[in-house]
Design an enzyme around this catalytic site. Structure first.
Site, PDB file in Angstrom:
ATOM      1  N   LYS A  38      67.502  24.925 -42.095  1.00 42.36           N
ATOM      2  CA  LYS A  38      67.142  24.959 -43.523  1.00 42.36           C
ATOM      3  C   LYS A  38      67.896  25.549 -43.916  1.00 42.36           C
ATOM      4  CE  LYS A  38      63.268  28.609 -45.523  1.00 42.36           C
ATOM      5  NZ  LYS A  38      62.426  29.550 -45.461  1.00 42.36           N
ATOM      6  N   CYS A  82      60.421  24.796 -46.947  1.00 46.04           N
ATOM      7  CA  CYS A  82      60.240  26.150 -47.080  1.00 46.04           C
ATOM      8  C   CYS A  82      60.978  26.182 -48.823  1.00 46.04           C
ATOM      9  CB  CYS A  82      59.399  27.799 -46.110  1.00 46.04           C
ATOM     10  SG  CYS A  82      58.662  28.194 -47.167  1.00 46.04           S
ATOM     11  N   GLU A 112      56.045  25.600 -41.342  1.00 41.15           N
ATOM     12  CA  GLU A 112      57.308  26.385 -40.393  1.00 41.15           C
ATOM     13  C   GLU A 112      56.993  26.984 -40.045  1.00 41.15           C
ATOM     14  OE1 GLU A 112      58.679  28.814 -44.275  1.00 41.15           O
ATOM     15  OE2 GLU A 112      60.271  28.892 -43.513  1.00 41.15           O
TER      16      GLU A 112
END
Lengths: 292, 292
Positions: A113, A150, A40
């Site tokens: 995300k 994540c 990330e």
């Protein structure tokens, strides 16, 4: 499909991080990888440790400098690359995103995300607007893959919705670590929960899961964060095929095989028996009442 | 809330199994348990190993003989009991169900297994209509609990929907084991996946998970099934607090604490960040296209 995860540390210099990432992608491709995934926001240290408007300068457009450099490497090495970037979409509108680069260097897809955390030293809601592209998979020349980022890894819904697109592998580029003051008391349990829930996504969905984390102790605020590495790849049974160290740069490799996926899903046919008639309330925030 | 799981073996005699279950409930209550959970269909051996219409004779109405006997025990011992039963609802309409009995012996609730498996030696689709009561939790005098049954444990949607009702503990009465011919090659991985995915439900939802399995090698068809025991209780972090053996009858105990749940959820506030605006497609069977 031979996949590779680049576990690395990040320096304060974004150009140095990009150069390192490019070198690792070339190395992975030279070792036979067909899809390489970077951690990330690999271009910088984890700046979300503090809130500072000047740090938006780290963001870049997509396409932009990173996709240009990595696209050239992807084309040169003939490899698909998953490149997580700090995306500048418009003034005052930024995302925590990833780009899938094809082996001709072109952009095969973008994911933003969806789940944004916000906790001490992880001030992501300050920097990133939640993704608006939904959960996505990418039919690359190397195979069909899904990619999340994540905090998404804690949400079974995210894994399920991506898996229902049909990919063989779910990639999770990550930046997660310990607060040094908590490590002794909670570190092992925190890491254990992180690996366990991602292995469960593999089991529930009959997919490979490949999570790649950074390493290093980055002190941008307070005691900083000690990123715990331990990138791993597990099979559709949830068995860990390869796991990285907590403190060394390394590239992890594994083979992902459609025949294994087929076999696991035939023997435990979870997708057959889903009660899609009864899942509608999953779009509710909560159904209970704690005042009672 | 002090909870107990009764890991036991089943004989061919339903009356003997009921008597054993009643004795174990009394013992657990005497040891301080406030909620006691019995294994899936504790009144009989796992008859779904073969298809035989005469085996529907094992079913009983709810309320019926088992709720009467166990209700009396619950009242006598002052304990909440989760009793999984083979429910006869109407001629030709049967369910794999569970009843929650209050500590005054009354029926506090009913759940009908939503996800029905059907695999070699697990011919459940022959015996059981899928549940039509949805996912449920029960506000008992001992606390707020959720309950699911066996195959449900592979579905993150089931855990999520039940957890969104607000319970402290999810109970999973179960009957799962090894095909003896597969045990050497796959047994450890199968058990590992089973425990992992349930620990992940605890982590994703910030709840305790308590899974209770039977033991014993029951040969009702072919080589039979060797039930793997290993009942367990884990905390909202997914940490296993207690785990049973693979081959002995025992009662497992643990404390479930609202303060622990609160603390875990504050530190990893997954419920805060769910993208309920983006989960609607979870009611689709599949979104991909394997013909491409």
């Amino acid at each position: 499909m031979r996949i590779a995860l680049v576990q690395m540390s990040m320096s304060p210099d974004p150009q140095a991080n990009l150069a390192k990432a490019c070198a690792r992608v070339r190395e992975a491709a030279a070792n036979g990888a067909q899809v390489v995934c970077l951690p990330e926001m690999f271009r910088s240290q984890y700046f979300c440790q503090r809130q500072d408007p000047s740090l938006f300068d780290l963001a870049e457009p997509i396409p932009g400098p990173s996709t240009e450099s990595l696209g050239a490497v992807a084309a040169e090495a003939g490899v698909v690359v998953i490149a997580p970037l700090f995306e500048r979409r418009a003034p005052g509108l930024y995302h925590n995103s990833l780009v899938v680069l094809e082996r001709d260097g072109s952009i095969a897809g973008l994911y933003r995300k969806m789940h944004i955390p916000d906790d001490p030293l992880y001030h992501e809601k300050y920097y990133f607007a939640p993704g608006d592209l939904g959960f996505r998979s990418f039919r690359t020349s190397a195979g069909h893959i899904g990619a999340l980022i994540c905090w998404d890894q804690w949400y079974p819904e995210a894994a399920r919705l991506t898996a229902l697109e049909g990919p063989l592998v779910l990639f999770y580029p990550t930046a997660i670590g310990w607060h040094p003051s908590e490590k002794a008391a909670f570190g092992e349990r925190q890491h254990g929960a992180w690996e366990t829930i991602q292995r469960a996504h593999a089991i529930a969905n009959g997919v490979y899961v490949a999570a790649v984390n950074r390493i290093g102790h980055e002190r941008l605020a307070g005691d900083g964060i000690e990123f715990w590495g331990q990138s791993f790849i597990c099979d559709p049974f949830g068995e860990v095929l390869v796991r990285g160290s907590a403190d060394r740069e390394e590239i992890l490799y594994a083979e992902a095989d459609r025949a294994v996926q087929e076999d696991v899903r035939r023997n435990w046919p979870f997708l057959r028996d889903r009660r899609i008639d009864a899942y509608g309330d999953i779009t509710r925030r909560f159904s209970g009442d704690f005042s009672k």
